[in-house]
Design a protein around this motif. Structure first.
Motif, short mmCIF file in Angstrom:
data_model
loop_
_atom_site.label_atom_id
_atom_site.label_comp_id
_atom_site.label_asym_id
_atom_site.label_seq_id
_atom_site.Cartn_x
_atom_site.Cartn_y
_atom_site.Cartn_z
N GLY A 258 112.88 121.76 5.28
CA GLY A 258 111.45 122.04 5.04
C GLY A 258 110.56 121.41 6.10
N PHE A 259 109.29 121.79 6.09
CA PHE A 259 108.33 121.22 7.04
C PHE A 259 107.37 120.24 6.37
CE2 PHE A 259 109.07 125.36 9.36
CZ PHE A 259 109.71 124.78 10.45
N LEU A 260 107.29 120.27 5.05
CA LEU A 260 106.26 119.47 4.38
C LEU A 260 106.85 118.25 3.68
CD1 LEU A 260 104.12 122.40 3.05
CD2 LEU A 260 103.31 120.58 4.55
N SER A 261 106.18 117.12 3.85
CA SER A 261 106.54 115.88 3.19
C SER A 261 105.38 115.44 2.31
CB SER A 261 106.85 114.80 4.23
OG SER A 261 107.98 115.16 4.99
N SER A 262 105.51 114.28 1.69
CA SER A 262 104.42 113.72 0.90
C SER A 262 104.20 112.27 1.35
CB SER A 262 104.79 113.79 -0.58
OG SER A 262 103.76 113.18 -1.34
N VAL A 263 102.95 111.94 1.71
CA VAL A 263 102.62 110.57 2.13
C VAL A 263 101.36 110.16 1.37
CG1 VAL A 263 101.89 109.11 4.06
CG2 VAL A 263 103.61 110.89 4.44
N GLN A 264 101.41 109.02 0.69
CA GLN A 264 100.28 108.55 -0.11
C GLN A 264 99.82 109.65 -1.08
OE1 GLN A 264 98.37 105.60 -0.03
NE2 GLN A 264 99.18 104.52 1.75
N GLY A 265 100.77 110.39 -1.60
CA GLY A 265 100.46 111.43 -2.56
C GLY A 265 99.84 112.69 -1.97
N LYS A 266 99.71 112.73 -0.64
CA LYS A 266 99.13 113.92 0.00
C LYS A 266 100.22 114.72 0.70
CE LYS A 266 94.71 112.29 -0.31
NZ LYS A 266 93.99 111.25 0.44
N PRO A 267 100.07 116.03 0.76
CA PRO A 267 101.01 116.80 1.58
C PRO A 267 100.84 116.40 3.05
CG PRO A 267 99.34 118.25 0.58
CD PRO A 267 99.04 116.86 0.12
N ALA A 268 101.95 116.35 3.77
CA ALA A 268 101.91 115.83 5.14
C ALA A 268 102.95 116.54 5.99
CB ALA A 268 102.18 114.32 5.14
N ALA A 269 102.68 116.60 7.31
CA ALA A 269 103.65 117.19 8.24
C ALA A 269 103.67 116.39 9.52
CB ALA A 269 103.28 118.64 8.55
N LEU A 270 104.85 116.30 10.12
CA LEU A 270 104.99 115.74 11.47
C LEU A 270 105.04 116.90 12.45
CD1 LEU A 270 107.65 112.96 10.88
CD2 LEU A 270 105.44 112.60 11.98
N VAL A 271 104.23 116.83 13.50
CA VAL A 271 104.30 117.85 14.55
C VAL A 271 104.55 117.16 15.90
CG1 VAL A 271 102.72 119.41 13.32
CG2 VAL A 271 101.81 117.86 15.06
#
Lengths: 316, 316
Positions: free
Chosen positions: A88-101
């Protein structure tokens, strides 16, 4: 790209366990842009940008990820999400959806040269040619319906003259949509191609970033956005910049008659859209420790300029 | 990467019509490496490398393309094929299968520092951890069966001493396979990680290139290949280089007992494999206008050195 949410070293180490890009070396918040929280993240394997999506509908995020991945796969220079170990491309950080690019090497410029505008024209034309048949759809989140609702909120805050201008322009856009816009070529556009969102190395485009307003829209919208940002400096229209962009763009994608007819109305559509969204950000700020608010006034001035004397869409 | 096949401007313009990377600006043949024809190709949108596959089985090529695409998607620095407008990675140029890949910025080094070896260790460990569950399989095209058949061709050309060494080592490898190699961890490995195939920017790995020997093999094979190329200079073993690689690698992927036991035999397997393939290239060259032949002798010397006194696989 302001810092709304603080991200800790602990957050980042936990995040990186889900990726194949090595171990954390360094990180730093980025104070630019308006919508999301961004951090530079350096690891033993490379340099990345972490984005926390502060406002985006989580249902929409996979569209942006797929679009950026698709463009990168086809060689169109852009930021490029990193896949997690689970694919997948999406993670969760501090409860927010997050992505590394991928972090692109290059820098945006507030003073582009005509040569840089020419390079941008080549890139945008490839994006607009419907790169590799990218067919996913996403509606424009800042369409006339949104502008209309935003105007209702703004009426209580704005001076009477501005309210009148808003009402007039919304009505004008309603007619223009019917008369012109429904017939225009559409595809996935970037929809936010400000100078901030294009990185250069010399005269080459190193990459286009911040695809989080990308949507299925008239291609002409991107052209009007570029004209409004890249071809104006201190209230003066920069004809050579605009001609350089247009020459490179139309070489790869010639314009239709309908686009040429719709152009003055599309310029006003773009000026209205950014005037209103900046007014909303200014009068109803989201908050956050380090949030940059863009001045709405230049887009009001552009709107008035476009009513009087819009720049042309054809080469001399 | 020698130039076996001349590619014309006409070929390239026709090729680029199938991609979204702009128009041709410049091109130039690359004289390095041994198997494929490579050209630098510059377009209005960026810089690329065109590879014509001179020997590869067209059935195997999609595996390499998928692997490179997969690694890039997961952030492991590597050359990265560009997708065509129709979504595929493979084109045809001068009747040969061909691919365009991103041109990485960076340079290979013949004199790596321990710090560069450490960076390489981090990258190879991520590749070996089975990046994102890449599960496609490809057999090693230079396995013991191939070496055995190659030896038969070489017997008529080589001096008696070398023939004897070949026979002994092939027999030794047969036993080592049964005794050791069948129990080792396996995944997709690069299998050709010479200094030529790793680009650096400073001490960072800018990218790993030339995945065209990648196959499902013992992970230990890559380590023995790296030890044999990166940790030797003018016949001297560079302990600091090897330790730096090993420290970074084992931090992300600890070695198994079976790997430590198999190590001396794997060093000899790698020295034998490259000695034999270089002998074949030297005695039975493929031809071409600008083809570089690598000297087989250093791998014979390594093989003899590994029989006497193999370097260790553990940290002090």
């Amino acid at each position: 790209m302001s810092v709304y949410t603080r991200v800790t070293e602990h957050d980042l180490r936990a995040l990186l366990a889900d990726y194949a890009i090595g171990e954390l070396e360094d990180h730093q918040g980025i104070s630019a842009g308006v919508t999301n929280t961004n951090y530079f993240v350096d690891t033993t394997l490379g340099r990345w940008v972490l984005t926390l999506f502060e406002q985006s509908d989580p249902v929409e995020l996979p569209f942006f990820m797929q679009l950026m991945d698709h463009l990168a796969a086809h060689g169109v220079p852009g930021a490029h999400p990193v896949a997690r170990n689970d694919g997948g491309f999406l993670s969760s950080v501090q409860g927010k959806p997050a992505a590394l690019v991928y972090r692109l090497e290059g820098a945006s410029t507030q003073m582009p040269s005509p040569e840089q505008c020419r390079a941008l024209g080549g890139v945008v034309a490839e994006m607009h040619r419907g790169v590799g048949g990218f067919t996913a759809r996403q509606a424009n989140p800042r369409d006339l319906t949104w502008i209309d609702a935003a105007a209702v909120r703004l009426f209580e805050a704005l001076p009477a003259d501005d309210c009148r201008l808003l009402v007039e322009e919304i009505e004008f856009q309603r007619q223009a949509t019917e008369k012109h816009f429904n017939d225009l070529p559409r595809a996935v556009i970037h929809a936010d191609l400000f100078r901030d969102n294009v990185l250069f190395r010399g005269d080459r485009v190193a990459g286009v970033i911040d695809f989080y307003y990308a949507c299925h829209e008239c291609l002409l919208f991107d052209l009007a956005g570029i004209c409004s940002d890249w071809a104006w400096r201190d209230g003066e229209f920069l004809a050579a910049h605009w001609q350089a962009f247009l020459a490179a763009y139309t070489r790869r994608r010639p314009l239709t008659e309908a686009e040429i007819a719709a152009w003055p109305a599309m310029l006003r559509a773009v000026a209205l859209r950014f005037w209103v969204s900046r007014l909303i950000d200014a009068y109803f700020p989201m908050g956050g420790p380090d949030v940059k608010i863009h001045d709405p006034a230049p887009f009001k001035h552009l709107l008035l300029a476009y009513r009087d004397d819009p720049p042309g869409l054809t080469l001399p």
